[in-house]
Structures are given as structure tokens and as C-alpha cells.
Design a protein around this motif. Structure first.
Motif, PDB file in Angstrom:
ATOM      1  N   MET A   1       5.333  41.138   8.508  1.00  0.00           N
ATOM      2  CA  MET A   1       5.338  40.809   9.931  1.00  0.00           C
ATOM      3  C   MET A   1       6.782  40.851  10.444  1.00  0.00           C
ATOM      4  SD  MET A   1       2.410  38.212  10.900  1.00  0.00           S
ATOM      5  CE  MET A   1       3.167  36.640  10.586  1.00  0.00           C
ATOM      6  N   TRP A  14       0.058  29.212  19.978  1.00  0.00           N
ATOM      7  CA  TRP A  14      -0.970  29.971  19.257  1.00  0.00           C
ATOM      8  C   TRP A  14      -1.918  29.024  18.508  1.00  0.00           C
ATOM      9  CZ3 TRP A  14      -3.969  33.714  19.507  1.00  0.00           C
ATOM     10  CH2 TRP A  14      -4.624  34.239  18.397  1.00  0.00           C
ATOM     11  N   GLY A  40      -5.553  35.878   5.178  1.00  0.00           N
ATOM     12  CA  GLY A  40      -4.339  36.102   5.969  1.00  0.00           C
ATOM     13  C   GLY A  40      -4.029  34.902   6.842  1.00  0.00           C
ATOM     14  N   GLU A  61      -3.277  34.069   1.402  1.00  0.00           N
ATOM     15  CA  GLU A  61      -2.196  34.666   2.189  1.00  0.00           C
ATOM     16  C   GLU A  61      -1.359  35.546   1.268  1.00  0.00           C
ATOM     17  OE1 GLU A  61      -0.990  35.081   5.334  1.00  0.00           O
ATOM     18  OE2 GLU A  61       0.690  36.054   4.328  1.00  0.00           O
ATOM     19  N   ASP A  87      -4.172  38.990  -2.329  1.00  0.00           N
ATOM     20  CA  ASP A  87      -4.367  40.192  -1.516  1.00  0.00           C
ATOM     21  C   ASP A  87      -5.848  40.305  -1.130  1.00  0.00           C
ATOM     22  OD1 ASP A  87      -4.550  42.731  -0.484  1.00  0.00           O
ATOM     23  OD2 ASP A  87      -3.703  43.744  -2.235  1.00  0.00           O
ATOM     24  N   ALA A  88      -6.088  40.448   0.177  1.00  0.00           N
ATOM     25  CA  ALA A  88      -7.466  40.534   0.671  1.00  0.00           C
ATOM     26  C   ALA A  88      -8.213  41.729   0.092  1.00  0.00           C
ATOM     27  CB  ALA A  88      -7.444  40.628   2.200  1.00  0.00           C
ATOM     28  N   ILE A 104      -8.278  36.255  10.969  1.00  0.00           N
ATOM     29  CA  ILE A 104      -7.751  36.288  12.334  1.00  0.00           C
ATOM     30  C   ILE A 104      -6.485  37.137  12.338  1.00  0.00           C
ATOM     31  CG2 ILE A 104      -6.821  34.894  14.224  1.00  0.00           C
ATOM     32  CD1 ILE A 104      -8.630  32.597  13.269  1.00  0.00           C
ATOM     33  N   LEU A 110      -3.445  45.496   6.968  1.00  0.00           N
ATOM     34  CA  LEU A 110      -3.706  46.264   5.744  1.00  0.00           C
ATOM     35  C   LEU A 110      -3.260  47.703   6.013  1.00  0.00           C
ATOM     36  CD1 LEU A 110      -7.137  44.681   4.806  1.00  0.00           C
ATOM     37  CD2 LEU A 110      -4.851  44.046   4.038  1.00  0.00           C
TER      38      LEU A 110
HETATM   39  C1  LIG Z   1      -0.668  38.405  12.394  1.00  0.00           C
HETATM   40  S1  LIG Z   1      -0.683  37.363  10.993  1.00  0.00           S
HETATM   41  C2  LIG Z   1      -1.994  36.266  11.407  1.00  0.00           C
HETATM   42  C3  LIG Z   1      -1.826  34.937  10.718  1.00  0.00           C
HETATM   43  C4  LIG Z   1      -2.902  33.899  11.089  1.00  0.00           C
HETATM   44  N1  LIG Z   1      -4.225  34.359  10.756  1.00  0.00           N
HETATM   45  C5  LIG Z   1      -2.801  33.538  12.537  1.00  0.00           C
HETATM   46  O1  LIG Z   1      -3.747  33.820  13.283  1.00  0.00           O
HETATM   47  O2  LIG Z   1      -1.776  32.968  12.927  1.00  0.00           O
HETATM   48  C6  LIG Z   1      -1.374  38.362   9.696  1.00  0.00           C
HETATM   49  C7  LIG Z   1      -1.276  37.704   8.343  1.00  0.00           C
HETATM   50  O3  LIG Z   1      -1.976  38.501   7.385  1.00  0.00           O
HETATM   51  C8  LIG Z   1      -1.216  38.469   6.186  1.00  0.00           C
HETATM   52  N2  LIG Z   1      -1.577  39.610   5.344  1.00  0.00           N
HETATM   53  C9  LIG Z   1      -1.125  40.882   5.416  1.00  0.00           C
HETATM   54  N3  LIG Z   1      -1.666  41.635   4.440  1.00  0.00           N
HETATM   55  C10 LIG Z   1      -2.483  40.828   3.727  1.00  0.00           C
HETATM   56  C11 LIG Z   1      -3.298  41.019   2.585  1.00  0.00           C
HETATM   57  N4  LIG Z   1      -3.366  42.209   1.961  1.00  0.00           N
HETATM   58  N5  LIG Z   1      -3.997  39.978   2.112  1.00  0.00           N
HETATM   59  C12 LIG Z   1      -3.910  38.750   2.711  1.00  0.00           C
HETATM   60  N6  LIG Z   1      -3.138  38.509   3.787  1.00  0.00           N
HETATM   61  C13 LIG Z   1      -2.432  39.527   4.301  1.00  0.00           C
HETATM   62  C14 LIG Z   1       0.222  38.530   6.681  1.00  0.00           C
HETATM   63  O4  LIG Z   1       1.139  38.136   5.665  1.00  0.00           O
HETATM   64  C15 LIG Z   1       0.158  37.580   7.853  1.00  0.00           C
HETATM   65  O5  LIG Z   1       0.412  36.260   7.481  1.00  0.00           O
END
Ligand SMILES: C[S@@+](CC[C@H](N)C(=O)[O-])C[C@H]1O[C@@H](n2cnc3c(N)ncnc32)[C@H](O)[C@@H]1O
Length: 188
Positions: A1, A14, A40, A61, A87-88, A104, A110
Motif C-alpha cells: 500500500m 474510515w 486483508g 493480513e 496470504d489470501a 474489504i 492481489l
Molecule cells: C486497502 S487495504 C484494506 C485494509 C482493511 N480491510 C480496511 O478496510 O481498512 C488492503 C489490505 O489487504 C492486504 N493484502 C494485500 N495482499 C494480501 C494478501 N495476498 N493476503 C492478505 N492480505 C493482503 C494489504 O496488506 C492491506 O492491508
């Protein structure tokens, strides 16, 4: 990010919008059940509210710093929440572990459609039959591209996401569009 996203997702604004507007919209007509998987979680805008709504929350996360900070905040204070770095697209859980899953603003982070499809299949695997997957996403636009400068932005097309979810193992899937944003709801 990037710095802007990190600031925004960690802001009180937020967190308020997530609790008061976004989650009520996402949860209309859906039950989280007793164990929800949050994908995430980031700085955790939804995490505590999810623990109020479901018996148990597991928050996954990818980013080590976010996971460590969120874990330090909630792991002791709230025994019904567990924060895990992971990792998702490769979920470290047994099949059928969760009654629901929620993502969210995570899916567009990804790095490819293939990784998104892999995450869909993993989410379907770890949900129990009848479990619900809910996601909130933003559509492709120049503004959203600017907001993701030096970050990852692989926007999902609402028109194709239903077919992708069905191919991943969900029985029913639907999207709900609202001015540049959309919800995804899919049943295992
Ligand atoms: C835009 S942020 C949203 C965070 C939270 N859901 C919110 O609404 O505030 C996206 C999040 O997804 C996480 N993320 C990115 N790739 C991911 C993955 N492969 N597995 C799990 N989380 C991931 C990022 O590190 C980040 O914290």
C-alpha cells in the motif's frame, strides 16, 4: 500500500464509515455465523466491529507490520480475535473452518487475476457449506488509479466476478453496484 492508503485505512474516519455505513450495507440479509474470516485486515478498521457481530474472528493480513500492530492491539484485549500473517491466495486453514469470510478493499491488492481466482478457490475451500463470502471493492477509474500510485491495483470487473466465483466453487454469487463501488456476495 502507498502512504495515502495507509493513512486512509488507519484513519478514524474510515473506521467510523466502516462501522456505521459499510458493514451494515454489506451484512444486509447475511449472517456471519460464529466464526468469521477477515481477509486483508490492514490497520483493523472492521476487526473489532466484526468481533461484536460474530462469536469469533480470525483476521488474516499479508503485511507483517500491519499484522503485528493489529495483533498487539487486539490479541490480548479481545480473546475472540486472532490475528495471523498470511496470504489470501494460500490460506493456512483446514477446509470448512469458517461460517463466513469478508474482504474489504483487499481483492484489488492481489497482483493478478490468477491470484484473485486462487484466493476465491481458497475462500470457498475454508468456508463450510452454506457459508457466505462478502467483499467490498472499487471499480476501475482514473481516480482510483491515482489513489494507488506506487501500489497494487488490479480492479475486478463486476460483470465477470460472478462467473469467476462460480468457477471457484461458490453455488450462488451476486454483485451490487453503487456509484463506482460494489459489493460481492457469494454462498458456498
Ligand atoms: C486497502 S487495504 C484494506 C485494509 C482493511 N480491510 C480496511 O478496510 O481498512 C488492503 C489490505 O489487504 C492486504 N493484502 C494485500 N495482499 C494480501 C494478501 N495476498 N493476503 C492478505 N492480505 C493482503 C494489504 O496488506 C492491506 O492491508
Amino acid at each position: 500500500m502507498n502512504l495515502y492508503e495507509t493513512w486512509f485505512c488507519g484513519s478514524q474516519l474510515w473506521r467510523w464509515v466502516t462501522r456505521r455505513q459499510l458493514l451494515p450495507w454489506m451484512l444486509q440479509g447475511s449472517q456471519l455465523g460464529e466464526h468469521v474470516l477477515e481477509l486483508g485486515a490492514g490497520p483493523g478498521a472492521a476487526t473489532e466491529e466484526l468481533s461484536r457481530l460474530a462469536g469469533r474472528v480470525t483476521s488474516l493480513e499479508y503485511d507483517h507490520n500491519f499484522a503485528a500492530k493489529l495483533g498487539a492491539r487486539v490479541n490480548n484485549a479481545n480473546p475472540s480475535v486472532t490475528v495471523i500473517q498470511g496470504d489470501a491466495a494460500t490460506l493456512p486453514f483446514s477446509s470448512g473452518t469458517f461460517s463466513s469470510a469478508i474482504a474489504i478493499l483487499m481483492l484489488h491488492h492481489l497482483r493478478s487475476n490468477e491470484l484473485q481466482d486462487r484466493a476465491f478457490a481458497e475462500i470457498a475451500r475454508v468456508l463450510r457449506p452454506g457459508g457466505v463470502f462478502l467483499a467490498f471493492e472499487i471499480q476501475d477509474s482514473w481516480l482510483n488509479r491515482v489513489g494507488h500510485f506506487r501500489s497494487t491495483f488490479v480492479p475486478l470487473a463486476p460483470a465477470s466476478v460472478v462467473a469467476r466465483l462460480r468457477a471457484a466453487g461458490f453455488s450462488i454469487a451476486a454483485t451490487n453496484l453503487r456509484s463506482g463501488r460494489f459489493l460481492v456476495r457469494a454462498l458456498r
